[in-house]
Motif scaffolding. Structure first.
Motif, PDB file in Angstrom:
ATOM      1  N   PHE A  54       0.851  -1.185   0.000  1.00 14.10           N
ATOM      2  CA  PHE A  54       0.000   0.000   0.000  1.00 14.10           C
ATOM      3  C   PHE A  54       0.891   1.241   0.000  1.00 14.10           C
ATOM      4  N   ILE A  55       0.536   2.205  -0.832  1.00 19.09           N
ATOM      5  CA  ILE A  55       1.259   3.477  -0.897  1.00 19.09           C
ATOM      6  C   ILE A  55       0.244   4.593  -0.697  1.00 19.09           C
ATOM      7  N   GLY A  56       0.541   5.488   0.231  1.00 18.94           N
ATOM      8  CA  GLY A  56      -0.390   6.578   0.487  1.00 18.94           C
ATOM      9  C   GLY A  56       0.229   7.674   1.316  1.00 18.94           C
ATOM     10  N   ASP A  57      -0.555   8.715   1.548  1.00 21.73           N
ATOM     11  CA  ASP A  57      -0.101   9.881   2.304  1.00 21.73           C
ATOM     12  C   ASP A  57      -0.580   9.776   3.747  1.00 21.73           C
ATOM     13  N   VAL A  58       0.295  10.069   4.705  1.00 19.71           N
ATOM     14  CA  VAL A  58      -0.009   9.967   6.123  1.00 19.71           C
ATOM     15  C   VAL A  58      -0.958  11.099   6.514  1.00 19.71           C
ATOM     16  N   LEU A  59      -2.138  10.702   7.011  1.00 15.60           N
ATOM     17  CA  LEU A  59      -3.124  11.691   7.469  1.00 15.60           C
ATOM     18  C   LEU A  59      -2.999  11.966   8.958  1.00 15.60           C
ATOM     19  N   ASP A  60      -2.656  10.922   9.718  1.00 15.72           N
ATOM     20  CA  ASP A  60      -2.618  11.072  11.180  1.00 15.72           C
ATOM     21  C   ASP A  60      -1.729   9.985  11.767  1.00 15.72           C
ATOM     22  N   ILE A  61      -1.068  10.323  12.868  1.00 16.45           N
ATOM     23  CA  ILE A  61      -0.267   9.346  13.624  1.00 16.45           C
ATOM     24  C   ILE A  61      -0.756   9.389  15.058  1.00 16.45           C
ATOM     25  N   SER A  62      -1.590   8.434  15.419  1.00 16.17           N
ATOM     26  CA  SER A  62      -2.102   8.366  16.793  1.00 16.17           C
ATOM     27  C   SER A  62      -1.235   7.412  17.598  1.00 16.17           C
ATOM     28  N   MET A  63      -1.596   7.210  18.847  1.00 19.82           N
ATOM     29  CA  MET A  63      -0.789   6.348  19.719  1.00 19.82           C
ATOM     30  C   MET A  63      -0.865   4.889  19.305  1.00 19.82           C
ATOM     31  N   LEU A  64      -1.888   4.521  18.539  1.00 16.75           N
ATOM     32  CA  LEU A  64      -2.065   3.113  18.181  1.00 16.75           C
ATOM     33  C   LEU A  64      -1.864   2.834  16.704  1.00 16.75           C
ATOM     34  N   ARG A  65      -2.049   3.819  15.827  1.00 16.51           N
ATOM     35  CA  ARG A  65      -1.992   3.504  14.409  1.00 16.51           C
ATOM     36  C   ARG A  65      -1.635   4.715  13.568  1.00 16.51           C
ATOM     37  N   TYR A  96      -3.904   7.805   3.359  1.00 16.01           N
ATOM     38  CA  TYR A  96      -4.857   7.877   2.250  1.00 16.01           C
ATOM     39  C   TYR A  96      -4.175   7.316   1.011  1.00 16.01           C
ATOM     40  N   GLU A  97      -4.731   6.266   0.457  1.00 13.50           N
ATOM     41  CA  GLU A  97      -4.139   5.584  -0.692  1.00 13.50           C
ATOM     42  C   GLU A  97      -4.360   6.406  -1.961  1.00 13.50           C
ATOM     43  N   ASP A  98      -3.258   6.856  -2.554  1.00 16.59           N
ATOM     44  CA  ASP A  98      -3.330   7.679  -3.758  1.00 16.59           C
ATOM     45  C   ASP A  98      -3.166   6.793  -4.995  1.00 16.59           C
ATOM     46  N   ILE A  99      -3.393   7.403  -6.160  1.00 15.49           N
ATOM     47  CA  ILE A  99      -3.194   6.675  -7.423  1.00 15.49           C
ATOM     48  C   ILE A  99      -1.698   6.646  -7.729  1.00 15.49           C
ATOM     49  N   THR A 100      -1.110   5.483  -7.655  1.00 17.52           N
ATOM     50  CA  THR A 100       0.319   5.289  -7.907  1.00 17.52           C
ATOM     51  C   THR A 100       0.492   4.127  -8.875  1.00 17.52           C
ATOM     52  N   LEU A 101       1.744   3.872  -9.228  1.00 20.51           N
ATOM     53  CA  LEU A 101       2.021   2.748 -10.122  1.00 20.51           C
ATOM     54  C   LEU A 101       1.632   1.426  -9.472  1.00 20.51           C
ATOM     55  N   THR A 102       1.843   1.334  -8.154  1.00 24.91           N
ATOM     56  CA  THR A 102       1.445   0.116  -7.442  1.00 24.91           C
ATOM     57  C   THR A 102      -0.064  -0.064  -7.472  1.00 24.91           C
ATOM     58  N   ALA A 103      -0.803   1.027  -7.279  1.00 24.61           N
ATOM     59  CA  ALA A 103      -2.264   0.942  -7.351  1.00 24.61           C
ATOM     60  C   ALA A 103      -2.711   0.520  -8.741  1.00 24.61           C
ATOM     61  N   TYR A 104      -1.944   0.977  -9.775  1.00 31.91           N
ATOM     62  CA  TYR A 104      -2.299   0.650 -11.153  1.00 31.91           C
ATOM     63  C   TYR A 104      -1.974  -0.809 -11.495  1.00 31.91           C
ATOM     64  N   ARG A 143      -7.047  -0.341  -7.664  1.00 26.72           N
ATOM     65  CA  ARG A 143      -7.989   0.570  -7.003  1.00 26.72           C
ATOM     66  C   ARG A 143      -7.180   1.509  -6.110  1.00 26.72           C
ATOM     67  N   ALA A 144      -7.793   2.628  -5.735  1.00 27.63           N
ATOM     68  CA  ALA A 144      -7.133   3.598  -4.861  1.00 27.63           C
ATOM     69  C   ALA A 144      -8.212   4.410  -4.142  1.00 27.63           C
ATOM     70  N   GLY A 145      -7.763   5.298  -3.267  1.00 30.08           N
ATOM     71  CA  GLY A 145      -8.703   6.150  -2.546  1.00 30.08           C
ATOM     72  C   GLY A 145      -9.165   5.587  -1.224  1.00 30.08           C
ATOM     73  N   ARG A 146      -8.588   4.467  -0.793  1.00 24.47           N
ATOM     74  CA  ARG A 146      -8.998   3.873   0.477  1.00 24.47           C
ATOM     75  C   ARG A 146      -8.262   4.531   1.649  1.00 24.47           C
ATOM     76  N   ILE A 147      -8.920   4.569   2.803  1.00 22.39           N
ATOM     77  CA  ILE A 147      -8.266   4.980   4.052  1.00 22.39           C
ATOM     78  C   ILE A 147      -7.730   3.704   4.707  1.00 22.39           C
ATOM     79  N   ILE A 148      -6.435   3.666   4.918  1.00 22.99           N
ATOM     80  CA  ILE A 148      -5.788   2.458   5.431  1.00 22.99           C
ATOM     81  C   ILE A 148      -5.217   2.757   6.814  1.00 22.99           C
ATOM     82  N   PHE A 149      -5.488   1.845   7.765  1.00 21.35           N
ATOM     83  CA  PHE A 149      -5.014   2.001   9.149  1.00 21.35           C
ATOM     84  C   PHE A 149      -3.892   0.989   9.391  1.00 21.35           C
ATOM     85  N   ILE A 150      -2.741   1.497   9.766  1.00 20.91           N
ATOM     86  CA  ILE A 150      -1.556   0.662   9.956  1.00 20.91           C
ATOM     87  C   ILE A 150      -1.174   0.691  11.434  1.00 20.91           C
TER      88      ILE A 150
END
Length: 503
Positions: free
Chosen positions: A318-329, A333-341, A346-353
């Motif tokens: 998964f490749i995306g831009d960091v929206l928030d860094i909380s104490m747990l995760r 935001y998953e952007d359109i990249t070569l990996t997504a292609y 697909r892209a545009g998902r909110i991913i929690f790591i």
């Protein structure tokens, strides 16, 4: 004659008054009178049992006596509690359970409930006293009437009634004296308990006020630090991280204020924190590791809000831009990249790591620190018979032209990073490069250039399109792609001067 008539009229008048008093007593429905009636019934039953037992079994009424005795013994068993105490628990001091000991503000509600319970017990005692006083007052009037009737006309009937009422009056007055003592003793105990509880309530309220003041003071200080951070830290991501750290410190301070405010023994508090931490570390290992990972991220500064990162978990990328860094995760935001292609489609998902991934999985940061550009590439395959040198020059020229801005930016960014990292001299060379790699069915012209990490596909698409268009215009450059040819004789076969089977 007139005196006798007058006496009879007086007796009739007193009889009417006596009947009204008896009617009033019957309508009272008083528990005192009911219990006293049960007391008299018990002794009447006991007296009848004793009389029947004196007659013996030789009496001609022996069968009746036996049956009657069985009935009386059953009645005696039912009325046994009234044997010596005609008024039972009405004269007993109400039992108060152990009053609560206030150790926290929530105990205030329990204390107020206990005080209310004491008030109800006091009210019940006063209610019983009022009913008893009312009965005694009515009985006193009844005795006065019977005395006057006895004086007017000496009669065994009036004498018997007077003795019975006087005996009942004596019991009621004794009960009244005992009740007064019971109320006095209970009021003293209740007043002491109420005073103690009120003192504890005031203490808890005062402590709560101090705690609120301390918490508000902590919040005000945290807010002041946030204002200073917003004013003097111009870098958005650093200001955001600083606010996060201030929030965590503020929450920790508030936690310890509450902890030490309501745990009187400091040793016990330390032991409690130790055992609680150990238990939480075992039971909530992943959460604890995520919190530790958050500390590593925040203190180490490896990832900031706004960075573009790549996370690999098993076979998923998964490749995306960091929206928030909380104490747990970490939230990206998953952007359109070569990996997504190529992989995800697909892209545009909110991913929690989870933050603990930083210890167990590969996390790549495309925009670490001041660096916002990355090396990107475009590959175009040409035939073996193509003019390779010319294709290299065309690809390098196009890549250099379109990535010129990013190349200069990267040079500046890399010079800044030399203060923090030991960068080799080759790493500082960020000008576009071109390579020609031999493949099974042609030559890959691979050109590398600096690209903006957040818009890689845009520049990659522009360069790819222009290279293909330029190659198609050149007669000595053929783009290789999979084809199928049918060969009828050797003259139609492929020679060294022509394209390959796939070209």
């Amino acid at each position: 004659m007139l005196l006798m008539l007058h006496a009879e009229q007086n007796v009739e008048s007193y009889t009417e008054r006596l009947q009204r008093i008896d009617s009033t007593i019957d309508n009272l429905d008083s528990i005192w009178l009911k219990r006293f009636e049960n007391f008299k019934s018990y002794h009447n039953v006991l007296k009848e049992i004793q009389e029947l037992e004196k007659l013996g079994i030789e009496s001609p009424l022996a069968p009746y006596q036996t049956h009657r005795l069985e009935t009386l013994h059953k009645q005696q068993a039912l009325l046994e509690q009234y044997r010596n105490k005609p008024f039972g628990e009405l004269l007993d001091r109400p039992v108060l359970e152990n009053p609560p000991t206030l150790t926290n503000p929530f105990g205030i509600f329990e204390a107020l409930s206990f005080i209310k319970h004491i008030g109800l017990l006091k009210s019940n005692l006063q209610k019983h006293k009022y009913e008893l006083d009312k009965i005694i007052s009515i009985m006193s009037k009844k005795i006065e009437i019977l005395n006057e009737m006895q004086n007017i006309e000496s009669n065994k009937k009036y004498k018997s009634m007077l003795d019975e009422v006087s005996e009942e009056m004596l019991e009621l007055q004794s009960a009244r004296n005992i009740l007064d003592t019971t109320i006095e003793v209970f009021d003293k105990d209740a007043d002491y308990i109420e005073t103690n509880l009120e003192t504890q309530i005031k203490g808890q309220i005062l402590k709560l006020v101090y705690i609120v003041i301390a918490i508000v003071f902590s919040i005000v200080i945290a807010f002041a630090f946030k204002l200073l951070a917003r004013k003097y830290i111009l870098h958005h991501e650093r200001a955001y991280t600083t606010n996060k750290v201030i929030n965590v410190i503020n929450i920790t301070v508030i936690f310890f204020i509450l902890l030490f405010a309501y745990i009187d023994n400091a040793t016990y508090a330390v032991a409690f924190v130790g055992f609680a931490s150990a238990g939480l570390a075992i039971a909530m290992k992943d959460m604890f590791m995520s919190t530790l990972g958050w500390l590593v991220i925040v203190v180490g500064g490896s990832i900031h809000v706004g960075d573009r990162i790549r996370v690999k978990k098993d076979n998923d990328v998964f490749i995306g831009d960091v929206l928030d860094i909380s104490m747990l995760r970490i939230t990206i935001y998953e952007d359109i990249t070569l990996t997504a292609y190529t992989d995800n489609h697909r892209a545009g998902r909110i991913i929690f790591i989870p933050n603990n991934y930083i210890f167990t999985n590969l996390i790549s940061n495309y925009t670490y620190g001041d660096l916002t550009n990355i090396w990107d590439s475009v590959e175009v395959r040409i035939t073996f018979s193509s003019n390779i040198s010319k294709a290299r020059e065309i690809a390098l020229e196009i890549a250099t032209e379109h990535s010129k801005v990013y190349t200069e930016q990267t040079k500046t960014q890399m010079r800044k990073m030399r203060d923090r990292f030991a960068l080799a001299h080759s790493a500082l060379n960020v000008t576009p490069r071109v390579f020609s790699i031999v493949k099974d069915n042609g030559i890959d012209i691979s050109v590398w250039f600096q690209n903006y990490a957040f818009l890689t596909l845009r520049l990659k698409s522009i360069i790819s399109q222009e290279i293909v268009e330029r190659f198609l215009k050149e007669s000595d450059i053929q783009i290789a792609y999979p084809i199928t040819r049918i060969v009828y004789d050797e003259n139609n076969g492929l020679s060294m001067q022509h394209s390959s089977d796939n070209g």
